[in-house]
Design an enzyme around this catalytic site. Structure first.
Site, short mmCIF file in Angstrom:
data_model
loop_
_atom_site.label_atom_id
_atom_site.label_comp_id
_atom_site.label_asym_id
_atom_site.label_seq_id
_atom_site.Cartn_x
_atom_site.Cartn_y
_atom_site.Cartn_z
CB VAL A 272 54.61 17.72 -4.42
CG1 VAL A 272 54.28 17.80 -5.89
CG2 VAL A 272 56.11 17.92 -4.20
CB SER A 273 56.01 22.22 -5.11
OG SER A 273 56.62 23.46 -5.37
CG ASN A 274 53.35 26.74 -5.82
OD1 ASN A 274 54.09 27.03 -4.89
ND2 ASN A 274 53.32 27.44 -6.95
#
Length: 612
Positions: A272-274
């Site tokens: 998730v995200s980075n």
């Protein structure tokens, strides 16, 4: 907790790899720093909740240290698990976790930690493999993940761990070259594998030399910013290496079911995200290390599409405070405390006028011009409205400072634009960190200051709008096509996923930190154009931070993203294990929760819409 202090030797790992090479394709042996540190968690402790259970994770107060100046390794691990759950998931009452989606039952098992190094890199990345007692050797399931943001090794436990461990999968984690092993350059001591300050000669997750004090205070070194490696350029290889370590662990733990190879073991990468960007970078690598990839709210620079985080982040840091005073955002409660326009936003509008960036004399017209600037760059009103979180909390500047230093490969004493990190008192004055602050960095920090007693020193701060000069300097590094920062960003540009690899990308339509138009959506469109289509799920009324949804002003506006990540993992596993068709693209309509009689209605399945 039954603690085993055994450090499995490198010779044993090499032998395991030789055995694995007798049949199937063995992964290349990672360059481990010291071996594998193994501990077992049962009888009141576990892999998923660190013994806290559901009640402990839901508690708004972190688990305490008996001696804050010298917490034990067990206390630090428990606190790190609590911190990372609370930083990613909405565990507030009525938020739906454990009732509508997800589960928090304890999972006993073994946990392996190591430091792995990519060839030619200065710093290792931290790798962890969690192997539940209920591991299903017949299903041969491995989930590989990378931490969100710049978090430490437990930074993806609420996504990958919460999905994989209860299903009997091994889960491998990497901090992808970031993490929370900060270093006070006054003495240069790093953090050991157990989260405690290391003794001389003990392997550490991040090391830097002592640095000269600025104004009498030595700077704090942060791994993402100061590793000297530009770790984002290697995110995919970090994930691939974590997968290789997972197969080594399985060869050691379950030799009777060996060999454990990519040919006979199903491996799903998720983040998730980075972490989502990291698994998409892993998707482009040659070979057969991964059977499917799931990316949630990914930060990824897709070929020649979208915009880099540093590009839109430095732009937003300058323009968004002013733009949020535009009439279009009058209904955004966080942007209007008490219904009033933001005085700081008005000051920024005046600064933009003084710099000749807007021409209007009226403050409201200046705000409208700032909004138009952002929209012309590809922002949507929904993303700007959610971006109030990053703007009001000064997150744009914190991210931009950290990434600028990483891209330029600078040290803690020569960061771009005169910034540095240091311990800060309540008065904002730099000072030496206390023993208690330092001891808690590993468990409590997010990997990007400010936070956990570490603040941002801005040598350029001045005038009525003190953050403006530094923000303008950071933006100029993007505008200079020949800067070291631009060169570092170019090294992070993604390639398409390898042919035939099942990939699901999930992104919130209202994401205000990593806008889907710049990142997940751009990646999906670009991959399609390259002849490598992915399944793209766009979730309406969803932004970046599930953890903030316990606030009624956000919970009544946005839906959590984790349910869609879990569903995407279900679909990916059904595809690779059972041959089920992979779901196609989806634009998921949702219904936000209602606020009645002073209370926010509990989340229901109906709020989440129809998932593929």
């Amino acid at each position: 907790m039954n603690r085993s202090p055994a450090l499995l030797p490198l010779a044993g790992l090499a032998a395991a790899l030789l055995l694995a090479g007798c049949a199937g394709v063995a992964p290349r042996a990672p360059d481990l720093e010291a071996g594998l540190d193994l501990k077992t968690y049962r009888d009141g402790d576990d892999l998923l909740t660190a013994g806290l259970g559901e009640a402990g994770l839901r508690s708004p107060a972190p688990p305490a240290f008996a001696n804050p100046d010298a917490p034990t390794a067990q206390e630090l691990r428990r606190r790190a698990v609590w911190t990372n759950w609370r930083g990613i998931a909405d565990l507030a009452p009525g938020g739906g976790y454990g009732d509508v989606y997800g589960q928090l039952a304890p999972v006993p098992g073994r946990e392996y930690h190591a430091l792995a190094r990519l060839p030619g890199r200065r710093q290792p990345h931290r790798v962890m493999v969690q192997l539940p007692d209920a591991f299903d050797a017949q299903a041969r399931c491995v989930v590989v993940t990378a931490s969100s943001g710049s978090r430490g090794i437990y930074g993806a436990i609420a996504l990958a761990g919460a999905w994989g461990l209860p299903r009997g999968c091994a889960v491998a984690y990497t901090d992808k070259g970031a993490g929370t092993g900060y270093v006070d350059t006054a003495d240069g001591r790093g953090f050991a594998l157990d989260g405690q300050l290391a003794e001389a000669g003990e392997p550490v997750e991040f090391s830097v030399p002592r640095a000269a004090a600025a104004g009498g205070i030595a700077p704090i070194a942060v791994k993402h910013a100061h590793s000297g490696d530009n770790p984002e350029a290697d995110w995919g290889r970090h994930v691939e290496q974590a997968a290789a370590v997972a197969l080594q662990v399985l060869e050691l733990a379950h030799p009777q079911a060996g060999p454990w190879t990519h040919d006979n073991t199903r491996v799903i990468a998720v983040g998730v995200s980075n972490g989502g960007g990291a698994v998409l970078r892993a998707a482009e690598l040659p070979g057969d290390a991964f059977d499917a990839v799931v990316a949630v709210s990914p930060n990824v620079l897709a070929g020649d599409q979208g915009r880099a985080l540093y590009d839109y982040g430095t732009d937003a840091a300058l323009w968004m405070p002013c733009a949020l005073n535009a009439a279009a955002y009058d209904g955004v409660v966080l942007a209007r405390p008490g219904g009033a326009k933001s005085p700081a936003g008005a000051t920024r509008c005046a600064s933009l006028k003084a710099a000749g960036l807007v021409s209007a004399d009226d403050t409201q017209a200046q705000a409208e011009a700032a909004r138009e600037h952002l929209l012309a760059g590809g922002w949507t009103d929904a993303a700007v409205a959610a971006g109030v979180l990053s703007s009001n909390f000064d997150l744009w500047r914190a991210v931009n400072v950290t990434y600028a230093s990483a891209y330029a490969r600078t040290g803690p004493g020569d960061m771009p634009c005169g910034y540095s990190f240091a311990a800060m008192g309540a008065d904002g004055v730099a000072r030496a960190p206390t023993a208690a602050e330092r001891a808690a960095w590993w468990s409590d920090a997010s990997g990007i200051p400010p936070g956990s007693g570490v603040g941002l020193r801005d040598a350029m701060a001045s005038g009525a709008d003190p953050s403006l000069p530094g923000n303008a300097c950071l933006r100029a590094l993007w505008d200079d096509a020949g800067s070291a920062v631009r060169a570092g960003i170019e090294a992070t540009r993604a390639a398409p996923p390898r042919a035939g690899l099942p990939v699901i990308v999930v992104h919130g339509a209202d994401d205000g930190l990593v806008p889907e138009a710049f990142s997940g959506g751009a990646y999906a469109r670009w991959s399609e154009a390259q002849g490598r289509p992915v399944s793209y799920w766009r979730v309406r009324n969803a932004q970046h931070f599930d953890a903030f949804l316990g606030l009624p002003v956000l919970g009544m506006r946005y839906l959590p993203m984790l349910p869609y990540g879990y569903r995407a993992l279900d679909a990916a596993w059904a595809h690779v294990a059972d041959g089920a068709p992979l779901p196609g693209d989806a634009d998921i309509a949702t219904t936000p929760r209602t606020f009645k009689e002073g209370a926010l209605a509990p989340l229901a399945r109906e709020n989440l819409g129809v998932m593929p």
